[in-house]
Design a protein around this motif. Structure first.
Motif, PDB file in Angstrom:
ATOM      1  N   VAL A  10       0.602  -1.681  -0.037  1.00 49.72           N
ATOM      2  CA  VAL A  10      -0.059  -0.139  -0.050  1.00 49.72           C
ATOM      3  C   VAL A  10       1.212   1.225   0.067  1.00 49.72           C
ATOM      4  O   VAL A  10       1.470   1.875   0.791  1.00 49.72           O
ATOM      5  CB  VAL A  10      -0.552  -0.006   1.389  1.00 49.72           C
ATOM      6  N   ALA A  11       0.915   2.154  -0.800  1.00 48.33           N
ATOM      7  CA  ALA A  11       1.521   2.937  -0.825  1.00 48.33           C
ATOM      8  C   ALA A  11       0.473   4.084  -1.240  1.00 48.33           C
ATOM      9  O   ALA A  11      -0.536   4.601  -1.438  1.00 48.33           O
ATOM     10  CB  ALA A  11       2.113   3.495  -2.960  1.00 48.33           C
ATOM     11  N   TYR A  12       1.157   5.499   0.027  1.00 49.74           N
ATOM     12  CA  TYR A  12       0.375   6.682   0.473  1.00 49.74           C
ATOM     13  C   TYR A  12       0.897   8.125  -0.915  1.00 49.74           C
ATOM     14  O   TYR A  12       1.921   8.256  -0.679  1.00 49.74           O
ATOM     15  CB  TYR A  12      -0.101   7.515   1.594  1.00 49.74           C
ATOM     16  N   LEU A  13       0.335   8.711  -2.340  1.00 51.34           N
ATOM     17  CA  LEU A  13       0.323   9.444  -2.900  1.00 51.34           C
ATOM     18  C   LEU A  13      -0.633  10.951  -2.407  1.00 51.34           C
ATOM     19  O   LEU A  13      -1.373  11.014  -2.407  1.00 51.34           O
ATOM     20  CB  LEU A  13      -0.544   8.926  -4.337  1.00 51.34           C
ATOM     21  N   ASN A  14       0.682  11.529  -2.190  1.00 55.67           N
ATOM     22  CA  ASN A  14       0.045  12.951  -1.406  1.00 55.67           C
ATOM     23  C   ASN A  14      -0.506  13.535  -2.421  1.00 55.67           C
ATOM     24  O   ASN A  14       0.313  13.825  -3.950  1.00 55.67           O
ATOM     25  CB  ASN A  14       1.081  13.920  -1.280  1.00 55.67           C
ATOM     26  N   LEU A  15      -1.043  14.632  -3.381  1.00 56.58           N
ATOM     27  CA  LEU A  15      -2.114  15.014  -4.264  1.00 56.58           C
ATOM     28  C   LEU A  15      -1.969  16.659  -4.439  1.00 56.58           C
ATOM     29  O   LEU A  15      -2.140  17.307  -4.744  1.00 56.58           O
ATOM     30  CB  LEU A  15      -3.447  15.172  -4.111  1.00 56.58           C
ATOM     31  N   ALA A  16      -0.933  16.912  -2.900  1.00 49.30           N
ATOM     32  CA  ALA A  16      -0.843  18.429  -2.901  1.00 49.30           C
ATOM     33  C   ALA A  16      -0.459  19.354  -4.739  1.00 49.30           C
ATOM     34  O   ALA A  16      -0.786  20.121  -4.704  1.00 49.30           O
ATOM     35  CB  ALA A  16       0.416  18.662  -2.483  1.00 49.30           C
ATOM     36  N   GLU A  17       0.985  18.500  -5.529  1.00 49.45           N
ATOM     37  CA  GLU A  17       1.097  19.625  -6.589  1.00 49.45           C
ATOM     38  C   GLU A  17       0.013  19.070  -7.600  1.00 49.45           C
ATOM     39  O   GLU A  17       0.052  20.042  -8.141  1.00 49.45           O
ATOM     40  CB  GLU A  17       2.344  17.982  -6.791  1.00 49.45           C
ATOM     41  N   ILE A  18      -0.613  18.270  -7.543  1.00 48.51           N
ATOM     42  CA  ILE A  18      -1.870  18.001  -8.694  1.00 48.51           C
ATOM     43  C   ILE A  18      -3.305  19.664  -8.588  1.00 48.51           C
ATOM     44  O   ILE A  18      -3.392  19.434  -9.230  1.00 48.51           O
ATOM     45  CB  ILE A  18      -2.717  16.560  -8.262  1.00 48.51           C
ATOM     46  N   SER A  19      -3.035  19.273  -6.436  1.00 43.36           N
ATOM     47  CA  SER A  19      -4.362  20.114  -6.358  1.00 43.36           C
ATOM     48  C   SER A  19      -3.889  21.947  -6.761  1.00 43.36           C
ATOM     49  O   SER A  19      -4.913  22.264  -7.093  1.00 43.36           O
ATOM     50  CB  SER A  19      -4.530  20.373  -5.088  1.00 43.36           C
ATOM     51  N   ALA A  34     -10.748  21.721 -13.258  1.00 44.09           N
ATOM     52  CA  ALA A  34     -11.237  21.595 -12.127  1.00 44.09           C
ATOM     53  C   ALA A  34     -10.823  19.751 -12.827  1.00 44.09           C
ATOM     54  O   ALA A  34     -10.575  19.563 -13.468  1.00 44.09           O
ATOM     55  CB  ALA A  34     -12.247  21.384 -11.970  1.00 44.09           C
ATOM     56  N   ILE A  35     -10.049  18.945 -11.323  1.00 41.01           N
ATOM     57  CA  ILE A  35      -9.896  17.293 -11.414  1.00 41.01           C
ATOM     58  C   ILE A  35     -10.913  16.920 -10.222  1.00 41.01           C
ATOM     59  O   ILE A  35     -10.437  17.579  -9.269  1.00 41.01           O
ATOM     60  CB  ILE A  35      -8.656  16.905 -11.283  1.00 41.01           C
ATOM     61  N   THR A  36     -11.637  16.141 -11.337  1.00 44.04           N
ATOM     62  CA  THR A  36     -12.689  15.494  -9.368  1.00 44.04           C
ATOM     63  C   THR A  36     -11.760  13.632  -9.325  1.00 44.04           C
ATOM     64  O   THR A  36     -11.811  13.261 -10.739  1.00 44.04           O
ATOM     65  CB  THR A  36     -13.625  14.814 -10.199  1.00 44.04           C
ATOM     66  N   ASP A  37     -12.282  13.060  -8.703  1.00 41.58           N
ATOM     67  CA  ASP A  37     -11.923  11.339  -8.237  1.00 41.58           C
ATOM     68  C   ASP A  37     -13.278  11.094  -9.198  1.00 41.58           C
ATOM     69  O   ASP A  37     -14.260  11.782  -9.355  1.00 41.58           O
ATOM     70  CB  ASP A  37     -11.576  11.256  -7.311  1.00 41.58           C
ATOM     71  N   GLY A  38     -13.639   9.449  -8.777  1.00 44.60           N
ATOM     72  CA  GLY A  38     -14.347   9.330  -9.328  1.00 44.60           C
ATOM     73  C   GLY A  38     -16.004   9.528  -8.468  1.00 44.60           C
ATOM     74  O   GLY A  38     -17.014   9.046  -9.516  1.00 44.60           O
ATOM     75  N   ASN A  39     -16.192   9.771  -7.229  1.00 44.95           N
ATOM     76  CA  ASN A  39     -17.041  10.173  -6.957  1.00 44.95           C
ATOM     77  C   ASN A  39     -17.403  12.225  -7.039  1.00 44.95           C
ATOM     78  O   ASN A  39     -18.679  12.457  -7.017  1.00 44.95           O
ATOM     79  CB  ASN A  39     -17.129  10.083  -5.189  1.00 44.95           C
ATOM     80  N   GLY A  40     -16.563  12.362  -8.620  1.00 44.18           N
ATOM     81  CA  GLY A  40     -16.806  13.386  -8.112  1.00 44.18           C
ATOM     82  C   GLY A  40     -16.084  14.747  -7.264  1.00 44.18           C
ATOM     83  O   GLY A  40     -17.130  15.981  -7.111  1.00 44.18           O
ATOM     84  N   VAL A  41     -15.493  13.914  -6.608  1.00 43.98           N
ATOM     85  CA  VAL A  41     -15.195  15.332  -5.173  1.00 43.98           C
ATOM     86  C   VAL A  41     -14.150  16.144  -5.917  1.00 43.98           C
ATOM     87  O   VAL A  41     -12.656  15.649  -6.301  1.00 43.98           O
ATOM     88  CB  VAL A  41     -14.250  14.488  -4.266  1.00 43.98           C
ATOM     89  N   PHE A  42     -14.066  17.722  -5.512  1.00 47.33           N
ATOM     90  CA  PHE A  42     -12.308  17.761  -5.968  1.00 47.33           C
ATOM     91  C   PHE A  42     -11.517  17.244  -5.689  1.00 47.33           C
ATOM     92  O   PHE A  42     -11.044  17.469  -4.500  1.00 47.33           O
ATOM     93  CB  PHE A  42     -13.364  19.070  -6.310  1.00 47.33           C
ATOM     94  N   ILE A  43     -10.475  17.282  -6.381  1.00 45.40           N
ATOM     95  CA  ILE A  43      -8.923  16.493  -6.294  1.00 45.40           C
ATOM     96  C   ILE A  43      -8.277  18.018  -6.609  1.00 45.40           C
ATOM     97  O   ILE A  43      -6.929  18.033  -6.595  1.00 45.40           O
ATOM     98  CB  ILE A  43      -8.722  15.856  -6.972  1.00 45.40           C
ATOM     99  N   SER A  44      -8.256  19.007  -7.263  1.00 49.72           N
ATOM    100  CA  SER A  44      -7.724  20.378  -7.717  1.00 49.72           C
ATOM    101  C   SER A  44      -9.052  21.064  -8.767  1.00 49.72           C
ATOM    102  O   SER A  44      -9.430  20.973  -8.785  1.00 49.72           O
ATOM    103  CB  SER A  44      -7.047  19.459  -9.263  1.00 49.72           C
ATOM    104  N   LEU A  51      -2.209  22.321  -9.796  1.00 46.88           N
ATOM    105  CA  LEU A  51      -3.033  22.268 -11.803  1.00 46.88           C
ATOM    106  C   LEU A  51      -3.980  23.410 -11.592  1.00 46.88           C
ATOM    107  O   LEU A  51      -3.241  23.712 -12.902  1.00 46.88           O
ATOM    108  CB  LEU A  51      -3.285  21.006 -11.512  1.00 46.88           C
ATOM    109  N   SER A  52      -4.202  23.103 -11.555  1.00 45.17           N
ATOM    110  CA  SER A  52      -5.843  24.353 -11.428  1.00 45.17           C
ATOM    111  C   SER A  52      -5.406  25.969 -11.590  1.00 45.17           C
ATOM    112  O   SER A  52      -5.795  26.746 -12.355  1.00 45.17           O
ATOM    113  CB  SER A  52      -6.956  24.156 -10.690  1.00 45.17           C
ATOM    114  N   LEU A  53      -4.828  25.922 -10.107  1.00 46.75           N
ATOM    115  CA  LEU A  53      -4.172  27.721  -9.988  1.00 46.75           C
ATOM    116  C   LEU A  53      -2.705  27.818 -10.944  1.00 46.75           C
ATOM    117  O   LEU A  53      -2.327  28.956 -11.649  1.00 46.75           O
ATOM    118  CB  LEU A  53      -3.454  27.591  -8.352  1.00 46.75           C
ATOM    119  N   ASN A  54      -1.889  27.014 -11.362  1.00 49.84           N
ATOM    120  CA  ASN A  54      -0.873  26.717 -12.431  1.00 49.84           C
ATOM    121  C   ASN A  54      -1.322  27.130 -14.046  1.00 49.84           C
ATOM    122  O   ASN A  54      -1.206  27.740 -14.670  1.00 49.84           O
ATOM    123  CB  ASN A  54      -0.034  25.902 -12.512  1.00 49.84           C
ATOM    124  N   HIS A  55      -2.153  26.710 -13.933  1.00 51.87           N
ATOM    125  CA  HIS A  55      -3.512  26.790 -15.307  1.00 51.87           C
ATOM    126  C   HIS A  55      -3.581  27.882 -15.961  1.00 51.87           C
ATOM    127  O   HIS A  55      -3.551  28.825 -16.653  1.00 51.87           O
ATOM    128  CB  HIS A  55      -4.120  25.540 -15.709  1.00 51.87           C
TER     129      HIS A  55
END
Length: 264
Positions: free
Chosen positions: A27-36, A53-63, A38-42
């Motif tokens: 099991v690995a834990y991936l920090n999504l801080a950089e992906i979060s 914006a980026i969402t996960d499979g449930n529609g929750v924002f991750i960026s 992305l929208s600001l960098n865009h």
């Protein structure tokens, strides 16, 4: 790959990745801080007229450009309408986004079941199209003016050609059988002139034949009475001074000519 969550250790959006390995699971834990971010960098790259914006499979924002939406675990408002697997998946849609009508397109990231949404308001599209429409309008106006200029030049040549043709046909109609001179840039007029000259040649030849029949005797080939009257009329019109006419009366002229032909 798990859905995103806020890690208690880092306080950042995180996902876990489980990989089977023999009888165990890594099991690995991936920090999504950089992906979060992305929208600001865009926004820094493309401006604030387009939002990503980026969402996960449930529609929750991750960026998202509003990072609070990520930490508050907000769900994309239009996610259920364009949920993957529906008939309108992977299309461009029109929704109300942040109180503005916007075009929304999305694409799937299949490996992790993420979804990328791109929003662009109609106001920004309209603002981007205005310079293009102005250029197109200017180009159309210039094209119309140029077309009118070319049309005037062409019609000027056509009017000149028709005027010359009309003038010379009047001269031919008055009895001056001369070839029509062609001075134009159109092949059609050249063909018309050529056909007209052929017609003039035929009319001239026929007119000359009719004049011979009308003014000359068929047997002697000498001028006849009609020619004499026409000639006297012309001399009177020209005012050539005194005119004298001498007449000879030859008896049995027709029979004499016939007898002479028999002797031949």
């Amino acid at each position: 790959v798990s859905s995103s969550f806020i890690s208690q250790q880092t306080g950042q959006p995180t996902i876990t990745i489980a990989v089977p390995h023999r009888d165990e699971v890594i099991v690995a834990y991936l920090n999504l801080a950089e992906i979060s971010m992305l929208s600001l960098n865009h926004i820094k790259t493309f401006g604030d007229t387009v939002t990503m914006a980026i969402t996960d499979g449930n529609g929750v924002f991750i960026s998202h450009q509003d990072i609070n939406k990520v930490f508050q675990r907000e769900v994309e408002a239009n996610y259920q309408v364009i949920h993957p697997g529906t008939e309108i998946d992977n299309q461009i849609h029109t929704f109300t986004y942040e109180d503005k009508t916007a075009m929304v397109s999305h694409a799937d990231v299949d490996k992790v079941n993420w979804h990328v949404f791109v929003y662009e308001s109609y106001d920004s599209i309209d603002a981007a199209l205005r310079p293009f429409l102005a250029i197109m309008l200017l180009f159309t106006l210039l094209l119309v003016l140029f077309s009118r200029f070319i049309a005037r030049l062409v019609f000027k040549d056509i009017n000149h050609s028709f005027g010359e043709l009309n003038r010379q046909t009047k001269e031919i109609a008055a009895g001056d059988y001369h070839p029509i001179n062609s001075d134009n840039r159109f092949d059609e007029f050249d063909q018309l002139t050529e056909n007209f000259n052929e017609m003039v040649a035929c009319v001239k030849e026929r007119d000359e034949t009719l004049q011979v029949l009308a003014y000359y005797d068929a047997q002697t080939r000498l001028p006849n009475a009609a020619y004499l009257l026409e000639r006297l009329k012309q001399m009177i019109i020209d005012k050539q001074g005194k005119i004298a006419v001498i007449c000879f009366d030859i008896h049995n002229f027709t029979r004499t000519v016939t007898d002479d032909k028999t002797l031949e």
